[in-house]
Scaffold this active site. Structure first.
Site, PDB file in Angstrom:
ATOM      1  N   GLU A  53     -55.319 -38.255  78.771  1.00 54.97           N
ATOM      2  CA  GLU A  53     -54.565 -37.116  78.226  1.00 54.97           C
ATOM      3  C   GLU A  53     -54.058 -37.418  76.816  1.00 54.97           C
ATOM      4  O   GLU A  53     -54.225 -36.603  75.900  1.00 54.97           O
ATOM      5  CB  GLU A  53     -53.374 -36.782  79.125  1.00 54.97           C
ATOM      6  CG  GLU A  53     -53.731 -36.350  80.536  1.00 54.97           C
ATOM      7  CD  GLU A  53     -54.536 -35.061  80.590  1.00 54.97           C
ATOM      8  OE1 GLU A  53     -54.606 -34.348  79.567  1.00 54.97           O
ATOM      9  OE2 GLU A  53     -55.116 -34.763  81.649  1.00 54.97           O
ATOM     10  N   ASN A  57     -55.468 -35.729  73.317  1.00 54.10           N
ATOM     11  CA  ASN A  57     -54.581 -34.969  72.433  1.00 54.10           C
ATOM     12  C   ASN A  57     -54.725 -35.398  70.980  1.00 54.10           C
ATOM     13  O   ASN A  57     -54.678 -34.563  70.068  1.00 54.10           O
ATOM     14  CB  ASN A  57     -53.128 -35.112  72.889  1.00 54.10           C
ATOM     15  CG  ASN A  57     -52.807 -34.183  74.044  1.00 54.10           C
ATOM     16  OD1 ASN A  57     -53.607 -33.332  74.417  1.00 54.10           O
ATOM     17  ND2 ASN A  57     -51.630 -34.362  74.628  1.00 54.10           N
ATOM     18  N   ARG A 112     -57.924 -25.202  77.009  1.00 53.14           N
ATOM     19  CA  ARG A 112     -56.954 -26.253  77.303  1.00 53.14           C
ATOM     20  C   ARG A 112     -56.056 -25.736  78.413  1.00 53.14           C
ATOM     21  O   ARG A 112     -55.767 -24.538  78.475  1.00 53.14           O
ATOM     22  CB  ARG A 112     -56.095 -26.581  76.087  1.00 53.14           C
ATOM     23  CG  ARG A 112     -56.847 -26.829  74.820  1.00 53.14           C
ATOM     24  CD  ARG A 112     -57.381 -28.236  74.672  1.00 53.14           C
ATOM     25  NE  ARG A 112     -58.180 -28.300  73.461  1.00 53.14           N
ATOM     26  CZ  ARG A 112     -59.492 -28.564  73.426  1.00 53.14           C
ATOM     27  NH1 ARG A 112     -60.141 -28.842  74.536  1.00 53.14           N
ATOM     28  NH2 ARG A 112     -60.142 -28.576  72.293  1.00 53.14           N
TER      29      ARG A 112
HETATM   30  N1  LIG Z   1     -51.091 -35.925  69.325  1.00 55.11           N
HETATM   31  C1  LIG Z   1     -50.772 -34.645  69.098  1.00 55.11           C
HETATM   32  N2  LIG Z   1     -50.736 -34.155  67.827  1.00 55.11           N
HETATM   33  C2  LIG Z   1     -50.416 -32.868  67.583  1.00 55.11           C
HETATM   34  N3  LIG Z   1     -50.097 -31.972  68.549  1.00 55.11           N
HETATM   35  C3  LIG Z   1     -50.108 -32.387  69.832  1.00 55.11           C
HETATM   36  C4  LIG Z   1     -50.445 -33.738  70.178  1.00 55.11           C
HETATM   37  N4  LIG Z   1     -50.363 -33.862  71.511  1.00 55.11           N
HETATM   38  C5  LIG Z   1     -49.999 -32.658  71.986  1.00 55.11           C
HETATM   39  N5  LIG Z   1     -49.829 -31.761  70.992  1.00 55.11           N
HETATM   40  C6  LIG Z   1     -49.364 -30.361  71.132  1.00 55.11           C
HETATM   41  O1  LIG Z   1     -48.746 -30.225  72.397  1.00 55.11           O
HETATM   42  C7  LIG Z   1     -49.373 -29.183  73.165  1.00 55.11           C
HETATM   43  C8  LIG Z   1     -49.354 -29.541  74.641  1.00 55.11           C
HETATM   44  O2  LIG Z   1     -50.164 -30.680  74.905  1.00 55.11           O
HETATM   45  P1  LIG Z   1     -50.774 -30.867  76.365  1.00 55.11           P
HETATM   46  O3  LIG Z   1     -49.676 -30.821  77.358  1.00 55.11           O
HETATM   47  O4  LIG Z   1     -51.626 -32.084  76.351  1.00 55.11           O
HETATM   48  O5  LIG Z   1     -51.665 -29.557  76.575  1.00 55.11           O
HETATM   49  P2  LIG Z   1     -53.084 -29.161  75.931  1.00 55.11           P
HETATM   50  O6  LIG Z   1     -53.664 -30.382  75.277  1.00 55.11           O
HETATM   51  O7  LIG Z   1     -53.884 -28.698  77.088  1.00 55.11           O
HETATM   52  O8  LIG Z   1     -52.803 -28.089  74.936  1.00 55.11           O
HETATM   53  C9  LIG Z   1     -50.760 -29.041  72.568  1.00 55.11           C
HETATM   54  O9  LIG Z   1     -51.300 -27.751  72.769  1.00 55.11           O
HETATM   55  C10 LIG Z   1     -50.493 -29.334  71.083  1.00 55.11           C
HETATM   56  O10 LIG Z   1     -50.004 -28.192  70.428  1.00 55.11           O
HETATM   57 MG   LIG Z   2     -53.798 -32.219  76.203  1.00 57.72          MG
END
Ligand SMILES: Nc1ncnc2c1ncn2[C@@H]1O[C@H](COP(=O)(O)OP(=O)(O)O)[C@@H](O)[C@H]1O
Ligand SMILES: [Mg+2]
Lengths: 153, 114
Positions: A53, A57, A112
């Protein structure tokens, strides 16, 4: 519990370009590192999923236009705690509280699920997320492994 | 495109399309798998799509997105989707996301050691 450097049993650092082929690579490398602590199959599966995960990301959110580097450090402490730090120098997150909510995603168009942080939180003992827009994001996860009661039968 | 992470076998009969998946489902593989499954669904137009996850060894939240997307497509086409044989670890993430509210999940829960 505050961990001191002297409690460290082992440590590994890897940096990988933010390419999706490296999702599996990161999982396997960290699973191999954790194996020295004799984790249960469930503990190992949980850690692999949480890492997948965080690394995904970095690839899909942190560096949306092109490449960047994912910095991973894993530390094993004497008490069996594993600490995984996954860092990027990407776009950052404006509202971390909101981003951590179940089902929240800024990228629904690409199917996502918005469950990444929820998985990390539930599959690990502790999750800390630090981020600053324009600077990047650090995800710190810890989990105590190798002391699963089911292992000790 | 060559996918090394996952593979699948399909069986289609009496408007039932069964796809048995093998390997790992993460973001890296999900994109190709999504395209393949959608092409199959649009070609076969099944009443019922069954995804057998019995041989899936790893799945993260990219898999949740993939399952929800296929569920939506099946519903749009007037059909239903069901999941079979998720192992205990996959069941854990399906439950965390409340997937059982959307589609039937049956079989499986075979233990894989401690
Ligand atoms: N490393 C990262 N850099 C920038 N934005 C991030 C990062 N990790 C997560 N995000 C933001 O947080 C949101 C939620 O992440 P997550 O719970 O993994 O759901 P998803 O990846 O399915 O969108 C993402 O949609 C993104 O906007
Ligand atoms: Mg994610």
């Amino acid at each position: 519990m505050k961990k001191r450097r002297s409690d460290e049993k082992n440590r590994m650092s890897i940096s990988l370009p933010a390419l999706s082929v490296n999702e599996g690579m990161a999982r396997s490398a960290i699973a191999a590192f954790c194996a020295q602590q004799n984790p249960s199959a469930t503990e190992l599966a949980d850690i692999k999923c949480a890492i997948s995960e965080a690394v995904t990301n970095c690839i899909v959110h942190a560096y949306p236009s092109g490449t960047g580097i994912i910095y991973i450090t894993v530390v094993l402490y004497a008490d069996g705690t594993v600490r995984v730090v996954i860092k990027d120098k990407g776009c950052g997150i404006a509202d971390v509280r909101r981003a951590r909510e179940p089902l929240f995603t800024t990228d629904a168009a690409n199917e996502r699920s918005g469950m990444g942080f929820t998985v990390m939180e539930n599959f690990m003992d502790r999750l800390v997320v630090r981020s600053r827009p324009g600077q990047g994001t650090v995800v710190i996860m810890t989990k105590r492994i190798g002391s699963d009661p089911a292992t000790k039968e | 495109m060559i996918h090394t992470e996952y593979s699948y076998e399909t069986q289609s009969r009496d408007q039932l399309l069964r796809v048995s998946l093998y390997g790992e489902i993460d973001h890296h593989g999900a994109v190709g798998l999504r395209e393949d499954l959608d092409a199959l669904i649009l070609r076969e137009r099944p009443r019922r799509l069954v995804l057998d996850l019995g041989r899936i060894e790893f799945m993260d939240s990219a898999g949740l997105g993939l399952l929800m997307g296929r569920y939506r497509l099946m519903r749009e086409l007037g059909g239903v989707m069901a999941i079979e044989n998720p192992n205990r670890r996959i069941m854990k993430i399906l439950t965390l996301a409340g997937m059982e509210r959307f589609f039937e999940i049956s079989g499986g829960l075979r233990g894989e050691g401690r």
